[in-house]
Structure formats: C-alpha cells, structure tokens
Design a protein around this motif. Structure first.
Motif, PDB file in Angstrom:
ATOM      1  N   ARG A 256     -12.326 -23.584  51.051  1.00  0.00           N
ATOM      2  CA  ARG A 256     -13.217 -22.430  50.994  1.00  0.00           C
ATOM      3  C   ARG A 256     -13.679 -22.168  49.564  1.00  0.00           C
ATOM      4  O   ARG A 256     -14.864 -21.879  49.304  1.00  0.00           O
ATOM      5  N   ALA A 257     -12.726 -22.279  48.612  1.00  0.00           N
ATOM      6  CA  ALA A 257     -13.089 -22.055  47.210  1.00  0.00           C
ATOM      7  C   ALA A 257     -14.087 -23.105  46.729  1.00  0.00           C
ATOM      8  O   ALA A 257     -15.057 -22.793  46.034  1.00  0.00           O
ATOM      9  N   GLU A 258     -13.819 -24.384  47.113  1.00  0.00           N
ATOM     10  CA  GLU A 258     -14.726 -25.455  46.715  1.00  0.00           C
ATOM     11  C   GLU A 258     -16.099 -25.272  47.342  1.00  0.00           C
ATOM     12  O   GLU A 258     -17.136 -25.495  46.696  1.00  0.00           O
ATOM     13  N   ALA A 259     -16.093 -24.848  48.633  1.00  0.00           N
ATOM     14  CA  ALA A 259     -17.375 -24.626  49.296  1.00  0.00           C
ATOM     15  C   ALA A 259     -18.148 -23.496  48.636  1.00  0.00           C
ATOM     16  O   ALA A 259     -19.372 -23.581  48.425  1.00  0.00           O
ATOM     17  N   GLU A 260     -17.440 -22.421  48.295  1.00  0.00           N
ATOM     18  CA  GLU A 260     -18.115 -21.306  47.625  1.00  0.00           C
ATOM     19  C   GLU A 260     -18.641 -21.726  46.256  1.00  0.00           C
ATOM     20  O   GLU A 260     -19.747 -21.330  45.848  1.00  0.00           O
ATOM     21  N   ARG A 261     -17.834 -22.545  45.521  1.00  0.00           N
ATOM     22  CA  ARG A 261     -18.295 -23.005  44.216  1.00  0.00           C
ATOM     23  C   ARG A 261     -19.549 -23.864  44.340  1.00  0.00           C
ATOM     24  O   ARG A 261     -20.533 -23.685  43.603  1.00  0.00           O
ATOM     25  N   LEU A 262     -19.501 -24.817  45.330  1.00  0.00           N
ATOM     26  CA  LEU A 262     -20.669 -25.679  45.510  1.00  0.00           C
ATOM     27  C   LEU A 262     -21.876 -24.873  45.984  1.00  0.00           C
ATOM     28  O   LEU A 262     -23.021 -25.138  45.576  1.00  0.00           O
ATOM     29  N   ALA A 263     -21.620 -23.904  46.906  1.00  0.00           N
ATOM     30  CA  ALA A 263     -22.742 -23.082  47.373  1.00  0.00           C
ATOM     31  C   ALA A 263     -23.334 -22.252  46.243  1.00  0.00           C
ATOM     32  O   ALA A 263     -24.556 -22.117  46.124  1.00  0.00           O
ATOM     33  N   GLU A 264     -22.450 -21.717  45.396  1.00  0.00           N
ATOM     34  CA  GLU A 264     -22.924 -20.940  44.267  1.00  0.00           C
ATOM     35  C   GLU A 264     -23.724 -21.812  43.305  1.00  0.00           C
ATOM     36  O   GLU A 264     -24.786 -21.406  42.798  1.00  0.00           O
ATOM     37  N   ALA A 265     -23.193 -23.019  43.074  1.00  0.00           N
ATOM     38  CA  ALA A 265     -23.932 -23.945  42.216  1.00  0.00           C
ATOM     39  C   ALA A 265     -25.283 -24.305  42.825  1.00  0.00           C
ATOM     40  O   ALA A 265     -26.298 -24.397  42.127  1.00  0.00           O
TER      41      ALA A 265
END
Length: 256
Positions: free
Chosen positions: A133-142
């Motif tokens: 979830r954290a990685e997905a949020e980071r990638l989505a934010e990026a």
C-alpha cells in the motif's frame, strides 16, 4: 509275544518240511523238535496272558487315571489360557491408552503449529499489504506529481505558443501531444504500481497457500489415520480433505 510267534513259525516250518508218507497225507516229523517248540510256546503264553489279564483288570483304573490326567491337563490349559488372555487384555489396554495419549499430544501439537502458522501468515500478510500500500501510494503520488508537472509544462508551453499568432495551431497541437504524453505516462505509472502490488500479493498468496497446504496435510493425515483404539476415523467431507463436521481441512477456517 515275539517268542510265541517265533516258536509257532518254527513249528509251522517243521511241519511243512516234514517227510510225507507214501500214498497218504500224513508226514513224519521229528518228535523232539516239535515237543521242544511246543514247550517254548507253553512257557511263553502264560506270561503274556498274565500281562494281558493285568491290563484288562486295570482297564477301568487306567481309563480313570487317563481321564483324570486329561481333566487336569484341560483344567491347567484353561487356567493358562485365561491367564494369557487376561495378560493380553491388559497389554492391549495399555497400548491403546498409550496410543490415545500419543494421538492427543500429536493433535495438540498440530493445532499449536497450525495456530502459529496462521498467526505468522497474518503477520506477513499485514506487513506485505502495508508495504504494498505504501509503495502504491508512493508510485501514485509520483505519477500524480509527474502528471501535474507535465500538465503545467503543457499549459505553459500552450500559453507561450498561443501568445505567438503565427504558431497558434502548432502550439495547440504540441500542447495536446504533451497532455496525451502526460496522461500516457500517468497511466503507465498506475499500471506499474498495480502490477507491483499484484506481484507482491501473489508472492504472499503463494507462501500462505504452501503453509496452509502443510497444515492441511497434517490435519488430513490425523483424521484419516483414526483413533488407535479400533474406532473408525471421522467421516470426511464432500471434497475428501476434511472431517464432515464442517472443517474445510485447508486451514482457511482457522484464518476466518
């Protein structure tokens, strides 16, 4: 008796070998030999008759002694058989008790191991889900940041091009291309993010499935082997992998 038979055989031989008288069925036998053989027979017969009479006189006693001995032997054999049967029953009860105790310990260990595996699986699942979830949020934010940057750049470029009357159409086309490129890049980043999350979840699902299969095989073996006291094992469910009491045999019921 052998002496009597031998004397009679010798007497028969003397008569058969005696010289016949002419014109008659008579014969001449040696008197001394015949008398000697008859004396042997006479001496041997009384002893044998006495022994036979003794056996006849003691027949009832001998039969009674044999019957008594047979009764004693049968009684002793019956007592020995009952003793051996009692010992066998005690040994069987001891073995059944030991087997039942060992089975209970095995079941308890299997349950403990299943609970530990489920707890560990839940922990790994939570950690993996949080990381994904954290990685997905980071990638989505990026992706959103890149998308906003591309949009801003496109808008700025569009505004600059619009300010120039001779290249208005080219600027609009370039702005549309930049916007499309930004949208495509954002979609690509979203797909990469979704793929990464899906791959991590698939790895965790595979690990959890292997652990649950190990637990399922242990539980299925326990249910199929049955209790060692001779009672049949609990009947299996429709899929043949667990007891008919409603357990699935896969360990998912423990997770639920």
């Amino acid at each position: 008796m052998y002496r009597v038979f031998e004397s009679l055989d010798a007497l028969v031989t003397v008569v058969e070998e005696a010289r016949s008288l002419p014109m008659t069925a008579n014969c001449v036998v040696p008197r001394g030999d015949v008398l000697e053989l008859l004396d042997d027979v006479r001496e041997a017969i009384p002893g044998e008759l006495d022994d036979a009479q003794d056996v006849l006189d003691r027949r009832d006693e001998i039969v009674s002694e044999a019957q008594q001995e047979a009764d004693e032997t049968r009684s002793s054999a019956t007592e020995e058989a009952e003793r051996l049967l009692a010992e066998a029953r005690e040994e069987a009860d001891r073995l059944v008790s030991a087997a039942r105790e060992e089975a209970e310990q095995t079941v308890a260990q299997a349950r403990h191991e299943a609970e530990r595996a489920v707890s560990e699986g839940r922990r790994i699942h939570a950690e993996t889900t949080d990381r994904a979830r954290a990685e997905a949020e980071r990638l989505a934010e990026a992706g959103r940041a890149a998308h906003d940057r591309y949009i801003a750049d496109g808008q700025a470029e569009q505004a600059r091009l619009v300010s120039q009357s001779d290249v208005v159409q080219a600027a609009r086309a370039e702005a549309a291309r930049i916007v499309d490129t930004a949208d495509g890049e954002a979609d690509r980043l979203r797909r990469e993010c979704d793929g990464y999350v899906d791959a991590k979840l698939a790895e965790f699902e595979d690990s959890l499935t292997k652990a649950l299969r190990t637990v399922s095989r242990g539980r299925t073996q326990i249910w199929r082997s049955g209790s060692p006291n001779g009672t049949p094992a609990p009947s299996l469910g429709r899929n043949g992998s667990g007891p008919a009491s409603g357990l699935s045999g896969t360990g998912m019921d423990l997770i639920d």
